[in-house]
Design an enzyme around this catalytic site. Structure first.
Site, PDB file in Angstrom:
ATOM      1  N   ALA A  52       0.835  -1.197   0.000  1.00 11.57           N
ATOM      2  CA  ALA A  52       0.000   0.000   0.000  1.00 11.57           C
ATOM      3  C   ALA A  52       0.871   1.248   0.000  1.00 11.57           C
ATOM      4  CB  ALA A  52      -0.940  -0.020   1.208  1.00 11.57           C
ATOM      5  N   GLU A  72       9.428   4.138   7.437  1.00 13.07           N
ATOM      6  CA  GLU A  72       9.303   2.727   7.811  1.00 13.07           C
ATOM      7  C   GLU A  72      10.027   2.521   9.132  1.00 13.07           C
ATOM      8  OE1 GLU A  72       7.798  -0.255   6.725  1.00 13.07           O
ATOM      9  OE2 GLU A  72       8.743  -0.828   8.608  1.00 13.07           O
ATOM     10  N   ASN A  80       4.669  -6.922   5.916  1.00 17.16           N
ATOM     11  CA  ASN A  80       4.105  -8.206   5.490  1.00 17.16           C
ATOM     12  C   ASN A  80       4.235  -8.409   3.988  1.00 17.16           C
ATOM     13  OD1 ASN A  80       3.339  -9.174   7.952  1.00 17.16           O
ATOM     14  ND2 ASN A  80       1.234  -8.430   7.826  1.00 17.16           N
ATOM     15  N   GLY A  85       3.224 -14.246   0.150  1.00 13.17           N
ATOM     16  CA  GLY A  85       3.368 -15.391  -0.747  1.00 13.17           C
ATOM     17  C   GLY A  85       3.351 -15.052  -2.232  1.00 13.17           C
ATOM     18  N   GLY A  86       3.080 -13.797  -2.552  1.00 12.04           N
ATOM     19  CA  GLY A  86       3.159 -13.381  -3.940  1.00 12.04           C
ATOM     20  C   GLY A  86       1.999 -13.806  -4.821  1.00 12.04           C
ATOM     21  N   ARG A 332     -10.565 -19.929   3.849  1.00 11.14           N
ATOM     22  CA  ARG A 332      -9.740 -20.025   5.049  1.00 11.14           C
ATOM     23  C   ARG A 332     -10.525 -20.309   6.313  1.00 11.14           C
ATOM     24  NH1 ARG A 332      -5.620 -15.262   3.182  1.00 11.14           N
ATOM     25  NH2 ARG A 332      -4.481 -16.718   1.891  1.00 11.14           N
ATOM     26  N   GLU A 470      -3.861  -3.127   4.680  1.00 11.45           N
ATOM     27  CA  GLU A 470      -4.393  -3.922   5.781  1.00 11.45           C
ATOM     28  C   GLU A 470      -4.795  -3.081   6.992  1.00 11.45           C
ATOM     29  OE1 GLU A 470      -2.011  -7.406   6.471  1.00 11.45           O
ATOM     30  OE2 GLU A 470      -3.134  -7.921   8.285  1.00 11.45           O
TER      31      GLU A 470
HETATM   32  C1  LIG Z   1       3.400 -14.416   5.286  1.00 10.92           C
HETATM   33  C2  LIG Z   1       2.276 -13.749   4.547  1.00 10.92           C
HETATM   34  C3  LIG Z   1       1.904 -14.213   3.287  1.00 10.92           C
HETATM   35  C4  LIG Z   1       0.879 -13.586   2.588  1.00 10.92           C
HETATM   36  N1  LIG Z   1       0.572 -14.005   1.328  1.00 10.92           N
HETATM   37  C5  LIG Z   1      -0.307 -13.288   0.608  1.00 10.92           C
HETATM   38  C6  LIG Z   1      -0.506 -13.558  -0.779  1.00 10.92           C
HETATM   39  O1  LIG Z   1       0.132 -14.449  -1.349  1.00 10.92           O
HETATM   40  N2  LIG Z   1      -1.396 -12.790  -1.469  1.00 10.92           N
HETATM   41  C7  LIG Z   1      -2.086 -11.764  -0.877  1.00 10.92           C
HETATM   42  O2  LIG Z   1      -2.864 -11.095  -1.537  1.00 10.92           O
HETATM   43  N3  LIG Z   1      -1.895 -11.489   0.437  1.00 10.92           N
HETATM   44  C8  LIG Z   1      -1.017 -12.194   1.187  1.00 10.92           C
HETATM   45  N4  LIG Z   1      -0.794 -11.859   2.486  1.00 10.92           N
HETATM   46  C9  LIG Z   1      -1.427 -10.655   3.037  1.00 10.92           C
HETATM   47  C10 LIG Z   1      -0.728  -9.418   2.526  1.00 10.92           C
HETATM   48  O3  LIG Z   1       0.639  -9.679   2.299  1.00 10.92           O
HETATM   49  C11 LIG Z   1      -0.814  -8.263   3.487  1.00 10.92           C
HETATM   50  O4  LIG Z   1      -2.124  -8.059   3.864  1.00 10.92           O
HETATM   51  C12 LIG Z   1      -0.282  -7.020   2.810  1.00 10.92           C
HETATM   52  O5  LIG Z   1       1.088  -7.221   2.502  1.00 10.92           O
HETATM   53  C13 LIG Z   1      -0.446  -5.797   3.652  1.00 10.92           C
HETATM   54  O6  LIG Z   1       0.158  -4.727   2.975  1.00 10.92           O
HETATM   55  P1  LIG Z   1       0.217  -3.329   3.672  1.00 10.92           P
HETATM   56  O7  LIG Z   1       0.986  -2.451   2.758  1.00 10.92           O
HETATM   57  O8  LIG Z   1      -1.140  -2.918   4.083  1.00 10.92           O
HETATM   58  O9  LIG Z   1       1.017  -3.597   5.036  1.00 10.92           O
HETATM   59  P2  LIG Z   1       2.492  -4.140   5.270  1.00 10.92           P
HETATM   60  O10 LIG Z   1       3.047  -4.746   4.057  1.00 10.92           O
HETATM   61  O11 LIG Z   1       2.487  -4.959   6.504  1.00 10.92           O
HETATM   62  O12 LIG Z   1       3.309  -2.820   5.516  1.00 10.92           O
HETATM   63  C14 LIG Z   1       3.083  -2.020   6.641  1.00 10.92           C
HETATM   64  C15 LIG Z   1       4.387  -1.368   7.016  1.00 10.92           C
HETATM   65  O13 LIG Z   1       4.167  -0.303   7.925  1.00 10.92           O
HETATM   66  C16 LIG Z   1       5.183  -0.304   8.877  1.00 10.92           C
HETATM   67  N5  LIG Z   1       4.717   0.396  10.076  1.00 10.92           N
HETATM   68  C17 LIG Z   1       3.750  -0.002  10.940  1.00 10.92           C
HETATM   69  N6  LIG Z   1       3.586   0.884  11.921  1.00 10.92           N
HETATM   70  C18 LIG Z   1       4.469   1.882  11.680  1.00 10.92           C
HETATM   71  C19 LIG Z   1       4.789   3.081  12.369  1.00 10.92           C
HETATM   72  N7  LIG Z   1       4.175   3.425  13.504  1.00 10.92           N
HETATM   73  N8  LIG Z   1       5.757   3.882  11.847  1.00 10.92           N
HETATM   74  C20 LIG Z   1       6.412   3.527  10.697  1.00 10.92           C
HETATM   75  N9  LIG Z   1       6.143   2.396  10.026  1.00 10.92           N
HETATM   76  C21 LIG Z   1       5.185   1.586  10.510  1.00 10.92           C
HETATM   77  C22 LIG Z   1       5.443  -1.760   9.116  1.00 10.92           C
HETATM   78  O14 LIG Z   1       6.693  -1.982   9.722  1.00 10.92           O
HETATM   79  C23 LIG Z   1       5.326  -2.331   7.724  1.00 10.92           C
HETATM   80  O15 LIG Z   1       6.544  -2.375   7.057  1.00 10.92           O
HETATM   81  C24 LIG Z   1       0.207 -12.494   3.198  1.00 10.92           C
HETATM   82  C25 LIG Z   1       0.581 -12.060   4.460  1.00 10.92           C
HETATM   83  C26 LIG Z   1       1.615 -12.663   5.144  1.00 10.92           C
HETATM   84  C27 LIG Z   1       2.012 -12.162   6.491  1.00 10.92           C
END
Ligand SMILES: Cc1cc2nc3c(=O)[nH]c(=O)nc-3n(C[C@H](O)[C@H](O)[C@H](O)COP(=O)(O)OP(=O)(O)OC[C@H]3O[C@@H](n4cnc5c(N)ncnc54)[C@H](O)[C@@H]3O)c2cc1C
Lengths: 504, 120
Positions: A52, A72, A80, A85-86, A332, A470
């Site tokens: 995101a 970050e 995450n 898992g891509g 799930r 998320e």
């Molecule tokens: C192991 C795993 C496998 C998955 N496989 C899949 C898949 O194959 N396909 C799919 O669609 N989804 C999958 N998911 C779900 C999906 O990956 C996550 O929901 C998605 O990556 C979330 O993206 P995001 O950008 O919202 O958050 P994130 O990628 O978690 O990024 C949030 C970032 O914000 C940072 N952060 C948090 N709080 C603060 C703060 N206070 N100050 C500064 N930085 C901060 C964190 O450290 C983190 O780096 C998987 C999840 C996991 C854990």
């Protein structure tokens, strides 16, 4: 010596970039905004470097929104998203079309998601996201992301094959490339910058208090600075599955035997900070467990990849009874519930066994590395398997025999499983054990469909505060479908910059 | 800037290697190859208070950026397990994610995977 000096000069230069004045004075919300010492000023502040955050940052930069800074808190990018898992749901992706699947569409995807959401999803928002799927996919291609060739499959809960997968089977393939694109195009990224608080001016966010030099998880490290964001702050901070107190507070039923797949920084403090400043949380208790965790490795590990074979080609068996427990291809929630029902008499987990034919997957990396890392085993016979995992042998044999009959008839009267990929089981096998792991927060902050965070008192947006990925709640309802979080995070990067522009 | 080519100490059959932890100052441990830095003082790596700030700039000044640091790839268990070109982070990883100066640290990959790196 000169090396050391050049380094010292370098860091002094960094400090002069805004930190020189008044390092000690940081703001809190009650202070008058006019009195605040800003150590740095940007146009758009993005918190979090996952799908995101990266997609919003890159697209906002391309839309000419000005100076974009991504903060970050961890020592690595991607949260995450980097360990994910891509799997990426893209209706009408080129591989799907080449496979002759022409009847898919964003609306079809949303239909599946609404079923999984069990009445609690946000159809409008899901539609908006699904409509950006191809844009998100193309952004990845343009950034140099490589997808597995000719690969597009149907994953749990979807009614069509529409999930592509990246080359190395991890979202890291996407995160690293978007990061490189961002750096190339002028997005500024900082690791170890943890956002501690927001600086508000009434119902508007003006900036944030940051712990610079933070070393997770030591909250006493780093120093506080204030960063101003002229056009907005985007929360892309992910979920809170690693915050045990919060997790237990919103869902006391989460079995304490459950491990977690998420990166260690998924602790949700930014969500709580937003709530403290008036943001409305929704569906916080809707926390998804992944039914493909292995108790024989940490975090996410290899299990999910291995089981992408297991669920299609094999079966899941309760070790205490030797019988199948579920439609291995169901969503799930269904699978997690069935797995967690497998218990020994004392209530401890009886990890179900998932197995498939070894000889059909010789040399498959998913198998080789799982066996190498001892989270899966090669078994020459059902006898050996029954012996190792203490399964009633006669029943195990009967289960396999019956399954093979089902495959022959292409019909599963027990669980009504879709049988198009089912295979007759024949020794030797690859066997792994499964137990769900806490995986995804469906709940989080309420936004409008354009990503503006909603104020709990007024139900209107908090000015200049946006969120994506998320960290937001209420989109997927009770169950997010596999491959749809990738889509959501990347797609919101096309939606948010438009909202920010419109509000400017 | 002269860069040191690092050979990742994985095999560890030798008793002393460049990055070995030794006592450097009043019970504080540090890396053997960083003795010259200790001869200065903490400020060589920490700008200001040690608790408050340390980042990669001091590592990079001598060793180069993560992707430039050569590893002995023959010693890798598999090509994908190259921590300096990881599929999860590649250049987006801080040195501190896997290395520490005053103590051994578990590499970040060990949060999920078995690793073959014992000394970081
Ligand atoms: C192991 C795993 C496998 C998955 N496989 C899949 C898949 O194959 N396909 C799919 O669609 N989804 C999958 N998911 C779900 C999906 O990956 C996550 O929901 C998605 O990556 C979330 O993206 P995001 O950008 O919202 O958050 P994130 O990628 O978690 O990024 C949030 C970032 O914000 C940072 N952060 C948090 N709080 C603060 C703060 N206070 N100050 C500064 N930085 C901060 C964190 O450290 C983190 O780096 C998987 C999840 C996991 C854990």
């Amino acid at each position: 010596m000169s090396n050391r000096r050049s380094f010292l000069k370098l860091s002094a230069g960094l400090a002069a970039g805004g930190l020189a004045a008044g390092l000690s004075s940081t703001a809190n919300a009650s202070e008058c905004v006019a009195d605040i010492k800003w150590h740095e000023e940007v146009d758009l502040l993005v918190i979090g470097s996952g799908f995101a955050g990266q997609s919003v940052a890159v697209n906002a930069n391309r839309e000419g929104l000005g100076k974009v800074l991504v903060l970050e808190k961890m020592q690595v990018i991607g949260g995450n998203s980097a360990i994910n898992g891509g799997w990426f749901a893209v209706p009408k992706n080129p591989v799907q079309l080449a496979q002759g699947i022409n009847d898919d569409s964003p609306a079809e995807l949303v239909k599946d998601q609404m079923i999984a959401a069990r009445g609690m999803g946000n159809e409008q928002m899901l539609t908006k996201i699904a409509n950006e799927a191809l844009n998100a996919y193309n952004m990845c291609l343009d950034a140099g992301v490589k997808f597995k060739k000719d690969f597009n499959i149907q994953v749990g809960g979807h009614n069509k094959a529409r999930a592509v997968r990246v080359e190395h089977g991890t979202g890291g393939d996407i995160v690293t490339k978007l990061y490189e694109a961002g750096v190339r195009e002028g997005v500024d990224y900082r690791l170890q910058y943890k956002v501690e608080d927001f600086i508000m001016n009434g119902n508007e966010i003006e900036g944030v208090v940051v712990r610079r030099g933070y070393r997770f998880p030591d909250e006493s490290t780093g120093e506080l600075i204030n960063i101003r964001a002229n056009k907005g702050v985007v929360l892309a901070t992910g979920g809170f599955t690693r915050n045990m107190e919060l997790r237990a507070a919103v869902d006391p039923s989460l079995d304490p035997s459950l491990d977690c797949t998420n990166h260690l920084g998924a602790t949700g403090e930014a969500t709580l900070t937003a709530m403290a400043h008036g943001a409305l949380p929704v569906h916080m208790n809707m926390i998804q467990t992944g039914h493909w965790g292995s108790p024989d490795e940490g975090g996410f590990g290899w299990s999910n990849a291995l089981l992408s074979i297991g669920w299609h080609k094999g079966i899941a068996v309760n070790p205490t009874t030797g019988t199948r427990i579920m439609d291995e291809r169901a969503d799930r929630l269904t699978c997690s519930t069935a797995i967690m029902a497998c218990r020994h008499k004392d209530g401890s987990p009886a990890y179900p066994l998932v197995f498939f034919n070894k000889n059909d997957h010789l040399g498959d990396a998913r198998v080789t590395r799982a066996v190498r890392d001892e989270m899966a085993w090669e078994m020459d016979s059902l006898e050996q398997m029954a012996d190792k995992f203490n399964v009633p042998l006669a029943q195990l044999k009967a289960t396999v025999k019956q399954w093979n009959d089902y495959v022959a008839k292409s019909e599963d009267p027990d669980f009504n499983r879709k049988m198009d990929t089912a295979v007759k089981l024949k020794a030797p096998f690859v066997v792994s054990r499964v137990w769900p792991k806490v995986h995804y927060c469906m709940g989080g902050l309420k936004t409008d469909i354009d990503g503006r965070v909603v104020n709990a008192r007024t139900m209107k947006p908090i000015k200049s505060l946006y969120a994506a990925g998320e960290v937001i709640g209420g989109v997927h309802g009770h169950a997010r479908l596999s491959s749809c979080a990738c889509l959501e995070g990347l797609a919101m990067g096309f939606i948010l910059p438009k909202s920010i522009k419109a509000d400017a | 800037m002269k860069k040191l080519a690092l050979i990742l100490a994985m095999a560890l059959s030798t008793s002393a290697y460049a990055g070995e932890l030794v006592d450097v100052d009043k019970g504080m441990q540090g890396r053997m190859n960083h003795e010259m830095l200790y001869a200065d003082d903490c400020e060589a790596c920490h700008t200001g208070d040690a608790k408050k700030f340390v980042d990669d700039s001091s590592c990079i000044a001598c060793h180069g950026e993560i992707n430039e640091i050569e590893l002995d790839t023959e010693k890798l268990v598999m090509p994908e397990a190259n921590p300096h070109k990881s599929v999860h982070y590649n250049q987006g990883a801080s040195c501190l994610a896997c290395h520490a100066e005053h103590q051994t640290k578990k590499p970040v990959c060990s949060e999920c995977h078995r690793t073959w790196f014992d000394e970081m």
